[in-house]
Design a protein around this motif. Structure first.
Motif, PDB file in Angstrom:
ATOM      1  N   THR A   1     -13.705  -6.511   3.334  1.00 55.96           N
ATOM      2  CA  THR A   1     -12.478  -6.115   2.629  1.00 55.96           C
ATOM      3  C   THR A   1     -11.624  -7.339   2.354  1.00 55.96           C
ATOM      4  O   THR A   1     -11.304  -8.092   3.255  1.00 55.96           O
ATOM      5  CB  THR A   1     -11.680  -5.123   3.489  1.00 55.96           C
ATOM      6  OG1 THR A   1     -12.491  -3.981   3.707  1.00 55.96           O
ATOM      7  CG2 THR A   1     -10.420  -4.701   2.780  1.00 55.96           C
ATOM      8  N   SER A   2     -11.251  -7.521   1.116  1.00 56.59           N
ATOM      9  CA  SER A   2     -10.462  -8.692   0.770  1.00 56.59           C
ATOM     10  C   SER A   2      -8.969  -8.449   0.857  1.00 56.59           C
ATOM     11  O   SER A   2      -8.195  -9.361   1.081  1.00 56.59           O
ATOM     12  CB  SER A   2     -10.791  -9.142  -0.657  1.00 56.59           C
ATOM     13  OG  SER A   2     -12.151  -9.474  -0.764  1.00 56.59           O
TER      14      SER A   2
ATOM     15  N   ARG B   1     -18.569  -4.040  17.265  1.00 56.86           N
ATOM     16  CA  ARG B   1     -17.397  -3.845  16.394  1.00 56.86           C
ATOM     17  C   ARG B   1     -17.469  -2.527  15.618  1.00 56.86           C
ATOM     18  O   ARG B   1     -17.029  -2.445  14.468  1.00 56.86           O
ATOM     19  CB  ARG B   1     -17.201  -5.021  15.445  1.00 56.86           C
ATOM     20  CG  ARG B   1     -17.166  -6.369  16.144  1.00 56.86           C
ATOM     21  CD  ARG B   1     -16.352  -7.417  15.403  1.00 56.86           C
ATOM     22  NE  ARG B   1     -16.606  -7.454  13.987  1.00 56.86           N
ATOM     23  CZ  ARG B   1     -17.536  -8.205  13.398  1.00 56.86           C
ATOM     24  NH1 ARG B   1     -18.344  -8.940  14.127  1.00 56.86           N
ATOM     25  NH2 ARG B   1     -17.677  -8.201  12.086  1.00 56.86           N
TER      26      ARG B   1
ATOM     27  N   GLY C   1      -7.228  -6.273   2.840  1.00 51.01           N
ATOM     28  CA  GLY C   1      -6.678  -5.674   4.039  1.00 51.01           C
ATOM     29  C   GLY C   1      -6.664  -4.175   4.027  1.00 51.01           C
ATOM     30  O   GLY C   1      -5.877  -3.565   4.747  1.00 51.01           O
ATOM     31  N   LYS C   2      -7.483  -3.517   3.221  1.00 46.82           N
ATOM     32  CA  LYS C   2      -7.487  -2.056   3.191  1.00 46.82           C
ATOM     33  C   LYS C   2      -8.020  -1.497   4.499  1.00 46.82           C
ATOM     34  O   LYS C   2      -8.996  -1.980   5.042  1.00 46.82           O
ATOM     35  CB  LYS C   2      -8.342  -1.553   2.027  1.00 46.82           C
ATOM     36  CG  LYS C   2      -7.738  -1.834   0.660  1.00 46.82           C
ATOM     37  CD  LYS C   2      -8.428  -1.057  -0.428  1.00 46.82           C
ATOM     38  CE  LYS C   2      -9.849  -1.504  -0.625  1.00 46.82           C
ATOM     39  NZ  LYS C   2     -10.533  -0.740  -1.672  1.00 46.82           N
ATOM     40  N   LEU C   3      -7.349  -0.455   4.972  1.00 43.58           N
ATOM     41  CA  LEU C   3      -7.699   0.140   6.248  1.00 43.58           C
ATOM     42  C   LEU C   3      -8.163   1.578   6.081  1.00 43.58           C
ATOM     43  O   LEU C   3      -7.708   2.286   5.186  1.00 43.58           O
ATOM     44  CB  LEU C   3      -6.495   0.138   7.194  1.00 43.58           C
ATOM     45  CG  LEU C   3      -5.919  -1.213   7.588  1.00 43.58           C
ATOM     46  CD1 LEU C   3      -4.708  -1.031   8.494  1.00 43.58           C
ATOM     47  CD2 LEU C   3      -6.975  -2.059   8.286  1.00 43.58           C
TER      48      LEU C   3
ATOM     49  N   THR D   1      -3.950  -5.592  17.343  1.00 41.54           N
ATOM     50  CA  THR D   1      -5.075  -5.838  16.450  1.00 41.54           C
ATOM     51  C   THR D   1      -6.163  -6.517  17.268  1.00 41.54           C
ATOM     52  O   THR D   1      -5.881  -7.490  17.983  1.00 41.54           O
ATOM     53  CB  THR D   1      -4.673  -6.751  15.282  1.00 41.54           C
ATOM     54  OG1 THR D   1      -3.707  -6.082  14.476  1.00 41.54           O
ATOM     55  CG2 THR D   1      -5.882  -7.086  14.421  1.00 41.54           C
TER      56      THR D   1
ATOM     57  N   SER E   1     -14.327  -5.404  10.549  1.00 44.12           N
ATOM     58  CA  SER E   1     -13.961  -6.808  10.735  1.00 44.12           C
ATOM     59  C   SER E   1     -12.760  -6.923  11.664  1.00 44.12           C
ATOM     60  O   SER E   1     -12.561  -7.963  12.292  1.00 44.12           O
ATOM     61  CB  SER E   1     -13.670  -7.464   9.383  1.00 44.12           C
ATOM     62  OG  SER E   1     -12.606  -6.815   8.732  1.00 44.12           O
ATOM     63  N   SER E   2     -11.964  -5.884  11.752  1.00 40.61           N
ATOM     64  CA  SER E   2     -10.875  -5.824  12.722  1.00 40.61           C
ATOM     65  C   SER E   2     -10.499  -4.366  12.912  1.00 40.61           C
ATOM     66  O   SER E   2     -10.863  -3.497  12.100  1.00 40.61           O
ATOM     67  CB  SER E   2      -9.643  -6.622  12.269  1.00 40.61           C
ATOM     68  OG  SER E   2      -9.011  -5.980  11.182  1.00 40.61           O
TER      69      SER E   2
ATOM     70  N   GLN F   1      -7.110  -1.853  14.323  1.00 41.99           N
ATOM     71  CA  GLN F   1      -5.727  -1.792  14.770  1.00 41.99           C
ATOM     72  C   GLN F   1      -5.468  -0.463  15.487  1.00 41.99           C
ATOM     73  O   GLN F   1      -6.073   0.560  15.173  1.00 41.99           O
ATOM     74  CB  GLN F   1      -4.764  -1.871  13.575  1.00 41.99           C
ATOM     75  CG  GLN F   1      -4.661  -3.228  12.906  1.00 41.99           C
ATOM     76  CD  GLN F   1      -5.874  -3.568  12.066  1.00 41.99           C
ATOM     77  OE1 GLN F   1      -6.495  -2.673  11.492  1.00 41.99           O
ATOM     78  NE2 GLN F   1      -6.232  -4.834  12.009  1.00 41.99           N
TER      79      GLN F   1
ATOM     80  N   TYR G   1       0.834  -1.193   0.000  1.00 49.27           N
ATOM     81  CA  TYR G   1       0.000   0.000   0.000  1.00 49.27           C
ATOM     82  C   TYR G   1       0.875   1.251   0.000  1.00 49.27           C
ATOM     83  O   TYR G   1       1.954   1.260   0.592  1.00 49.27           O
ATOM     84  CB  TYR G   1      -0.887   0.034   1.255  1.00 49.27           C
ATOM     85  CG  TYR G   1      -1.606  -1.255   1.567  1.00 49.27           C
ATOM     86  CD1 TYR G   1      -0.961  -2.274   2.258  1.00 49.27           C
ATOM     87  CD2 TYR G   1      -2.922  -1.456   1.167  1.00 49.27           C
ATOM     88  CE1 TYR G   1      -1.613  -3.467   2.543  1.00 49.27           C
ATOM     89  CE2 TYR G   1      -3.579  -2.642   1.448  1.00 49.27           C
ATOM     90  CZ  TYR G   1      -2.913  -3.644   2.141  1.00 49.27           C
ATOM     91  OH  TYR G   1      -3.557  -4.820   2.409  1.00 49.27           O
TER      92      TYR G   1
ATOM     93  N   PHE H   1      -8.208   5.040   8.373  1.00 51.75           N
ATOM     94  CA  PHE H   1      -7.545   5.561   9.562  1.00 51.75           C
ATOM     95  C   PHE H   1      -8.325   6.713  10.183  1.00 51.75           C
ATOM     96  O   PHE H   1      -8.926   7.532   9.480  1.00 51.75           O
ATOM     97  CB  PHE H   1      -6.147   6.069   9.205  1.00 51.75           C
ATOM     98  CG  PHE H   1      -5.134   4.982   9.077  1.00 51.75           C
ATOM     99  CD1 PHE H   1      -5.042   4.256   7.901  1.00 51.75           C
ATOM    100  CD2 PHE H   1      -4.285   4.669  10.120  1.00 51.75           C
ATOM    101  CE1 PHE H   1      -4.121   3.225   7.780  1.00 51.75           C
ATOM    102  CE2 PHE H   1      -3.364   3.656  10.007  1.00 51.75           C
ATOM    103  CZ  PHE H   1      -3.281   2.927   8.834  1.00 51.75           C
TER     104      PHE H   1
ATOM    105  N   VAL I   1     -10.099  -8.246  16.963  1.00 50.98           N
ATOM    106  CA  VAL I   1     -10.908  -8.861  15.916  1.00 50.98           C
ATOM    107  C   VAL I   1     -12.327  -9.191  16.398  1.00 50.98           C
ATOM    108  O   VAL I   1     -13.285  -9.026  15.661  1.00 50.98           O
ATOM    109  CB  VAL I   1     -10.221 -10.153  15.406  1.00 50.98           C
ATOM    110  CG1 VAL I   1     -11.083 -10.854  14.374  1.00 50.98           C
ATOM    111  CG2 VAL I   1      -8.861  -9.841  14.840  1.00 50.98           C
ATOM    112  N   THR I   2     -12.443  -9.626  17.629  1.00 53.01           N
ATOM    113  CA  THR I   2     -13.720 -10.114  18.146  1.00 53.01           C
ATOM    114  C   THR I   2     -14.432  -9.023  18.935  1.00 53.01           C
ATOM    115  O   THR I   2     -13.820  -8.351  19.778  1.00 53.01           O
ATOM    116  CB  THR I   2     -13.478 -11.323  19.052  1.00 53.01           C
ATOM    117  OG1 THR I   2     -12.746 -12.315  18.321  1.00 53.01           O
ATOM    118  CG2 THR I   2     -14.795 -11.917  19.519  1.00 53.01           C
TER     119      THR I   2
ATOM    120  N   ALA J   1     -10.664  -2.081   9.360  1.00 51.59           N
ATOM    121  CA  ALA J   1     -10.936  -2.723   8.083  1.00 51.59           C
ATOM    122  C   ALA J   1     -12.440  -2.927   7.987  1.00 51.59           C
ATOM    123  O   ALA J   1     -13.043  -3.563   8.860  1.00 51.59           O
ATOM    124  CB  ALA J   1     -10.207  -4.060   7.994  1.00 51.59           C
TER     125      ALA J   1
ATOM    126  N   ARG K   1      -4.359 -10.617   8.161  1.00 45.75           N
ATOM    127  CA  ARG K   1      -4.498 -10.060   6.824  1.00 45.75           C
ATOM    128  C   ARG K   1      -4.746  -8.560   6.885  1.00 45.75           C
ATOM    129  O   ARG K   1      -4.306  -7.803   6.021  1.00 45.75           O
ATOM    130  CB  ARG K   1      -5.637 -10.742   6.071  1.00 45.75           C
ATOM    131  CG  ARG K   1      -5.810 -10.273   4.632  1.00 45.75           C
ATOM    132  CD  ARG K   1      -6.910 -11.043   3.917  1.00 45.75           C
ATOM    133  NE  ARG K   1      -8.220 -10.751   4.446  1.00 45.75           N
ATOM    134  CZ  ARG K   1      -9.014 -11.658   5.037  1.00 45.75           C
ATOM    135  NH1 ARG K   1      -8.596 -12.893   5.186  1.00 45.75           N
ATOM    136  NH2 ARG K   1     -10.218 -11.308   5.456  1.00 45.75           N
TER     137      ARG K   1
END
Lengths: 117, 113
Positions: free
Chosen positions: B96-97, B69, B99-101, B48, B30-31, B33, A33, B103, B50-51, B92, A103
């Motif tokens: 998202t496939s 979430r 990993g695009k974030l 990170t 979905s997650s 950071q 990226y 911010f 996630v849950t 994310a 990921r």
């Protein structure tokens, strides 16, 4: 620390000149990226790559192009630099894995500070 | 449109105080950071999550992911001058496939001795 380097680390250029920034990784990660960071805007995605020769636009892609001919290198080109492209540019990488957390976790390079006069 | 609202933007506190930074969105992530960035360097990953409802601790730092979430918080106990820096949250969006974030704008924390 993730093996990510960026070059150059600092650059001063003039309006209208082409500029290429390089990101190099030693992690063999699939995703790469390019972001820019400006005061008041945080980090904004310019372009990203999901594999060799596979790239797509981010939210602020106008005036930028990218290329990825090898897994380890991701190049960002400003075809004709403008003063609005003065910024700090960060490269980041992430893994291709079914594990969502891994990921979606990105690791960043040290940045390139670009000044366009 | 800022999908991730981070607050406060600035925090100036004395050594030993506690603080909390918030990261909120109307979107489901979905997650999420948290990163810390020092001047002249790139962001460094802290955690990170996630849950939904997840709580993670890193020494004096406690991170929580909201049940739905859509939000997260970072709590620092007994802040030290070494905690000074820019704290960034990034999420994310679900689906998202690559990993695009997205911010947040960041929180600049200054801890005075």
């Amino acid at each position: 620390d993730a093996g990510i380097t960026q070059s150059p680390r600092h650059k001063v250029t003039e309006t209208g000149t082409p500029v290429t920034l390089r990101c190099h990784q030693t992690e063999n990660h699939r995703y790469m990226y390019w972001y820019r960071q400006d005061p008041g805007h945080g980090l904004r995605l310019i372009h990203y790559s999901y594999g060799v020769k596979d790239t797509d636009k981010g939210e602020v892609s106008d005036g930028y192009s990218v290329s990825r001919s090898k897994t380890e290198d991701f190049l960002l080109t400003l075809e004709s630099a403008t003063s609005s492209q003065t910024s700090v540019y960060f490269c980041a990488i992430s893994e291709s894995t079914q594990d969502r957390g891994r990921r979606e976790t990105q690791y960043f390079g040290p940045g390139t500070r670009l000044l366009v006069l | 449109t800022q999908l991730l609202e981070q607050s406060p933007q600035f925090l100036s506190i004395q050594e030993g105080e506690n603080l909390t930074v918030y990261c909120n969105s109307s979107s489901v992530f979905s997650s999420l950071q948290w990163y810390r960035q020092e001047p002249g360097e790139g962001p460094v990953l802290l955690v990170t999550v996630v849950t939904g409802g997840e709580v993670k601790k890193l020494k004096r730092l406690t991170f929580q992911f909201g049940d739905a979430r859509k939000d997260s918080s970072l709590h620092i106990t007994a802040a030290q001058p070494g905690d000074t820096g820019l704290y960034l949250c990034a999420g994310a969006i679900g689906g998202t496939s690559y990993g695009k974030l997205t911010f947040g704008q960041g929180t600049i924390l200054t801890v005075h001795p």
